[in-house]
Design a protein around this motif. Structure first.
Motif, PDB file in Angstrom:
ATOM      1  N   CYS A   1       0.833  -1.208   0.000  1.00 48.34           N
ATOM      2  CA  CYS A   1       0.000   0.000   0.000  1.00 48.34           C
ATOM      3  C   CYS A   1       0.863   1.253   0.000  1.00 48.34           C
ATOM      4  N   LEU A   2       1.927   1.255   0.817  1.00 45.63           N
ATOM      5  CA  LEU A   2       2.826   2.414   0.847  1.00 45.63           C
ATOM      6  C   LEU A   2       3.434   2.680  -0.526  1.00 45.63           C
ATOM      7  N   GLU A   3       3.763   1.612  -1.255  1.00 49.67           N
ATOM      8  CA  GLU A   3       4.344   1.761  -2.593  1.00 49.67           C
ATOM      9  C   GLU A   3       3.346   2.372  -3.577  1.00 49.67           C
ATOM     10  N   GLN A   4       2.053   2.305  -3.261  1.00 49.94           N
ATOM     11  CA  GLN A   4       1.012   2.910  -4.093  1.00 49.94           C
ATOM     12  C   GLN A   4       0.552   4.251  -3.517  1.00 49.94           C
ATOM     13  N   ASP A   5       1.391   4.841  -2.661  1.00 50.43           N
ATOM     14  CA  ASP A   5       1.084   6.117  -2.011  1.00 50.43           C
ATOM     15  C   ASP A   5      -0.184   6.006  -1.159  1.00 50.43           C
ATOM     16  N   GLY A   6      -0.317   4.865  -0.464  1.00 51.43           N
ATOM     17  CA  GLY A   6      -1.482   4.645   0.369  1.00 51.43           C
ATOM     18  C   GLY A   6      -1.120   3.970   1.675  1.00 51.43           C
ATOM     19  N   ILE A   7      -2.151   3.588   2.395  1.00 48.01           N
ATOM     20  CA  ILE A   7      -2.019   2.855   3.653  1.00 48.01           C
ATOM     21  C   ILE A   7      -3.058   1.738   3.647  1.00 48.01           C
ATOM     22  N   LEU A   8      -2.883   0.743   4.510  1.00 54.88           N
ATOM     23  CA  LEU A   8      -3.930  -0.257   4.653  1.00 54.88           C
ATOM     24  C   LEU A   8      -5.212   0.431   5.113  1.00 54.88           C
ATOM     25  N   ALA A   9      -6.310   0.064   4.510  1.00 56.85           N
ATOM     26  CA  ALA A   9      -7.601   0.674   4.824  1.00 56.85           C
ATOM     27  C   ALA A   9      -8.095   0.221   6.198  1.00 56.85           C
ATOM     28  N   SER A  10      -8.934   1.040   6.793  1.00 58.74           N
ATOM     29  CA  SER A  10      -9.612   0.677   8.037  1.00 58.74           C
ATOM     30  C   SER A  10     -10.917  -0.042   7.691  1.00 58.74           C
ATOM     31  N   TYR A  11     -11.507  -0.672   8.691  1.00 54.59           N
ATOM     32  CA  TYR A  11     -12.809  -1.300   8.474  1.00 54.59           C
ATOM     33  C   TYR A  11     -13.824  -0.256   8.014  1.00 54.59           C
ATOM     34  N   ASP A  12     -13.840   0.908   8.658  1.00 58.33           N
ATOM     35  CA  ASP A  12     -14.812   1.949   8.303  1.00 58.33           C
ATOM     36  C   ASP A  12     -14.662   2.380   6.847  1.00 58.33           C
ATOM     37  N   GLN A  13     -13.415   2.490   6.372  1.00 55.16           N
ATOM     38  CA  GLN A  13     -13.186   2.866   4.974  1.00 55.16           C
ATOM     39  C   GLN A  13     -13.678   1.774   4.027  1.00 55.16           C
ATOM     40  N   LEU A  14     -13.433   0.502   4.370  1.00 54.63           N
ATOM     41  CA  LEU A  14     -13.904  -0.590   3.528  1.00 54.63           C
ATOM     42  C   LEU A  14     -15.427  -0.666   3.553  1.00 54.63           C
ATOM     43  N   HIS A  15     -16.014  -0.474   4.714  1.00 55.84           N
ATOM     44  CA  HIS A  15     -17.473  -0.493   4.833  1.00 55.84           C
ATOM     45  C   HIS A  15     -18.093   0.609   3.980  1.00 55.84           C
ATOM     46  N   GLU A  16     -17.518   1.782   4.007  1.00 54.32           N
ATOM     47  CA  GLU A  16     -18.015   2.892   3.184  1.00 54.32           C
ATOM     48  C   GLU A  16     -17.914   2.543   1.698  1.00 54.32           C
TER      49      GLU A  16
ATOM     50  N   ASN B   1     -11.940 -11.437  -3.292  1.00 52.47           N
ATOM     51  CA  ASN B   1     -10.704 -11.816  -2.595  1.00 52.47           C
ATOM     52  C   ASN B   1     -10.620 -11.128  -1.244  1.00 52.47           C
ATOM     53  N   ALA B   2     -10.259 -11.882  -0.221  1.00 51.78           N
ATOM     54  CA  ALA B   2     -10.099 -11.324   1.119  1.00 51.78           C
ATOM     55  C   ALA B   2      -8.781 -10.569   1.209  1.00 51.78           C
ATOM     56  N   GLY B   3      -8.792  -9.453   1.940  1.00 52.58           N
ATOM     57  CA  GLY B   3      -7.586  -8.646   2.073  1.00 52.58           C
ATOM     58  C   GLY B   3      -7.381  -8.140   3.487  1.00 52.58           C
ATOM     59  N   TRP B   4      -6.117  -7.851   3.774  1.00 49.09           N
ATOM     60  CA  TRP B   4      -5.732  -7.289   5.075  1.00 49.09           C
ATOM     61  C   TRP B   4      -6.309  -5.888   5.239  1.00 49.09           C
ATOM     62  N   LEU B   5      -6.682  -5.563   6.490  1.00 49.62           N
ATOM     63  CA  LEU B   5      -7.023  -4.196   6.892  1.00 49.62           C
ATOM     64  C   LEU B   5      -6.013  -3.744   7.937  1.00 49.62           C
ATOM     65  N   ASP B   6      -6.040  -2.471   8.275  1.00 45.55           N
ATOM     66  CA  ASP B   6      -5.015  -1.895   9.153  1.00 45.55           C
ATOM     67  C   ASP B   6      -4.993  -2.477  10.560  1.00 45.55           C
ATOM     68  N   ASP B   7      -6.088  -3.069  10.998  1.00 50.32           N
ATOM     69  CA  ASP B   7      -6.128  -3.629  12.356  1.00 50.32           C
ATOM     70  C   ASP B   7      -5.678  -5.092  12.417  1.00 50.32           C
ATOM     71  N   GLY B   8      -5.231  -5.648  11.291  1.00 55.03           N
ATOM     72  CA  GLY B   8      -4.783  -7.034  11.266  1.00 55.03           C
ATOM     73  C   GLY B   8      -5.895  -8.027  10.969  1.00 55.03           C
ATOM     74  N   SER B   9      -7.092  -7.518  10.697  1.00 51.74           N
ATOM     75  CA  SER B   9      -8.180  -8.405  10.304  1.00 51.74           C
ATOM     76  C   SER B   9      -8.139  -8.607   8.787  1.00 51.74           C
ATOM     77  N   VAL B  10      -8.835  -9.642   8.340  1.00 56.48           N
ATOM     78  CA  VAL B  10      -8.935  -9.954   6.911  1.00 56.48           C
ATOM     79  C   VAL B  10     -10.410  -9.980   6.568  1.00 56.48           C
ATOM     80  N   GLN B  11     -10.803  -9.161   5.585  1.00 56.17           N
ATOM     81  CA  GLN B  11     -12.216  -9.017   5.248  1.00 56.17           C
ATOM     82  C   GLN B  11     -12.375  -8.809   3.750  1.00 56.17           C
ATOM     83  N   TYR B  12     -13.622  -8.856   3.281  1.00 52.64           N
ATOM     84  CA  TYR B  12     -13.905  -8.546   1.875  1.00 52.64           C
ATOM     85  C   TYR B  12     -15.358  -8.108   1.716  1.00 52.64           C
TER      86      TYR B  12
END
Length: 100
Positions: A23-38, A48-59
């Motif tokens: 994510c840093l290489e794409q000028d970003g950060i791991l998303a939060s749950y709230d950002q993914l929910h939005e 595909n399931a992916g990592w979020l900033d809190d260490g959870s994996v969701q999709y």
């Protein structure tokens, strides 16, 4: 902007620390749950399931189907829970204001 990071190496090839770096290489950060929910509320549908900033994996699923956790399951952000950050591998959900 939320975007799923799916590495060229193939599906589910990033541990948590590699996902942060990707994510840093794409000028970003791991998303939060709230950002993914939005993003899901805005129609994001990603099988595909992916990592979020809190260490959870969701999709996020807007269109249930067999290949994405069964057709009968409800729409929403599906949660694999907190996973082992060094040993388990998934994709990543990144958040950025600049998409490269």
């Amino acid at each position: 902007v939320i975007f799923p990071y799916h590495p060229r190496l193939g599906r589910y090839s990033l541990n948590f620390h590699e996902a942060q770096k990707a994510c840093l290489e794409q000028d970003g950060i791991l998303a939060s749950y709230d950002q993914l929910h939005e993003a899901w509320l805005e129609g994001m549908d990603w099988c595909n399931a992916g990592w979020l900033d809190d260490g959870s994996v969701q999709y996020p699923i807007s269109r249930p189907r067999e290949e994405c956790g069964q057709k009968e399951t409800p729409v929403g952000v599906r949660n694999y829970g907190y996973r082992h950050k060094d040993e388990e591998h998934y994709d990543a959900f990144c958040f950025t204001s600049n998409l490269n």
